[in-house]
Structure formats: structure tokens, C-alpha cells
Design a protein around this motif. Structure first.
Motif, short mmCIF file in Angstrom:
data_model
loop_
_atom_site.label_atom_id
_atom_site.label_comp_id
_atom_site.label_asym_id
_atom_site.label_seq_id
_atom_site.Cartn_x
_atom_site.Cartn_y
_atom_site.Cartn_z
N LEU A 79 38.07 35.08 31.11
CA LEU A 79 39.42 34.55 31.30
C LEU A 79 39.92 35.03 32.65
O LEU A 79 40.01 36.23 32.89
CB LEU A 79 40.35 35.03 30.18
N GLN A 101 42.94 33.59 34.27
CA GLN A 101 44.40 33.58 34.28
C GLN A 101 44.90 32.64 33.19
O GLN A 101 44.16 31.79 32.70
CB GLN A 101 44.94 33.15 35.64
N GLU A 102 46.17 32.83 32.84
CA GLU A 102 46.80 31.95 31.87
C GLU A 102 48.29 31.86 32.17
O GLU A 102 48.87 32.73 32.83
CB GLU A 102 46.56 32.43 30.44
N PHE A 153 49.54 27.35 37.53
CA PHE A 153 48.87 28.64 37.54
C PHE A 153 49.48 29.48 38.65
O PHE A 153 49.95 28.95 39.65
CB PHE A 153 47.37 28.49 37.78
N SER A 160 50.15 26.05 26.62
CA SER A 160 49.47 27.20 27.23
C SER A 160 48.28 26.67 28.02
O SER A 160 47.53 25.82 27.52
CB SER A 160 48.99 28.15 26.14
N GLN A 191 44.85 27.93 30.33
CA GLN A 191 43.97 29.07 30.60
C GLN A 191 42.82 28.62 31.49
O GLN A 191 42.27 27.53 31.29
CB GLN A 191 43.41 29.63 29.29
N GLU A 192 42.47 29.48 32.45
CA GLU A 192 41.31 29.22 33.30
C GLU A 192 40.20 30.19 32.93
O GLU A 192 40.42 31.40 32.86
CB GLU A 192 41.65 29.41 34.78
N TYR A 193 39.00 29.66 32.72
CA TYR A 193 37.82 30.47 32.43
C TYR A 193 36.78 30.21 33.50
O TYR A 193 36.52 29.06 33.87
CB TYR A 193 37.23 30.11 31.06
#
Length: 127
Positions: free
Chosen positions: A5, A7-8, A25, A108, A110-112
């Protein structure tokens, strides 16, 4: 490379049956990352809301992974893989349809990093 992960960000309690919610983001995602977008929508009465589409300002494609409608509202998960972040601010937008009663929405993002570029989701089911 391990999946991580990076950022979120979260936007919550947007009332009035919004037609859309947008969230940035705090930093530009990495090229090739995976973006996961999760929604919780609560209806005010009447029809359950739907998430019609997810877009970003860089033209990446998002696919529906799971959509779970219930009497009280909706939970949905969308995904974009192997993204192109472009430059500048990266903004994700969820587009909704509500009945006349409106409702409340949360989103929400999220970047992975480190996920496969294709076939990221191998199983999806409702319980």
C-alpha cells in the motif's frame, strides 16, 4: 516485488444523494500501480443507489470487482491496474445514481505497487 500500500485517501459523509464524489491522492501514483476504489452508499429510502462508473483525470480504465446491494444501501469495489499517472494532481471520481430520496456516500481510494499488471482479481463473490 511485494505488493505494498503506497497511499490512501478518503471522502466521507457526502449527503444529498451526490451525482459524484471526487478525491485526490496526496502524491502522484507510480506508473504501473493498481488503484482500488471502495464505496459505501446509504440510501435515504426508496431505491438503492448504484455506482455507475469510476473515472480519473488521467484516462485510466476502472472495472467493477464487486457490487453488493442491500436494503440499507450499497458497497462496491472498483479497480484500475497498470495505471498511467500522467503529471500533476491525480483525481478519482465515482459517479452515482440515487432515487429521489437521496442518501449519503463515502469513497476510499488506495494505491498499491507491486501487483500484477493484468489478472489482478482472480476471485470475487458475495456472502
Amino acid at each position: 516485488m511485494a505488493i505494498a500500500l503506497r497511499q490512501e485517501a478518503f471522502t466521507g459523509d457526502v449527503t444529498g444523494g451526490p451525482a459524484s464524489i471526487s478525491q485526490d491522492f496526496t502524491s502522484l501514483p507510480l506508473s504501473g500501480s493498481t488503484i482500488i476504489v471502495m464505496f459505501a452508499n446509504y440510501r435515504g429510502g426508496g431505491l438503492t443507489p448504484t455506482v455507475d462508473s469510476v473515472t480519473d483525470n488521467k484516462g485510466n480504465s476502472y472495472s467493477l470487482v464487486q457490487n453488493r446491494a442491500a436494503a440499507a444501501g450499497l458497497a462496491a469495489i472498483w479497480i484500475a491496474t497498470n495505471i498511467n499517472p500522467g503529471s500533476g494532481t491525480f483525481t478519482v471520481t465515482g459517479n452515482f445514481t440515487y432515487g429521489a430520496e437521496g442518501g449519503t456516500a463515502d469513497m476510499s481510494i488506495q494505491e498499491y505497487s507491486g501487483a500484477a499488471a493484468t489478472n489482478v482479481v482472480d476471485v470475487s463473490s458475495n456472502n
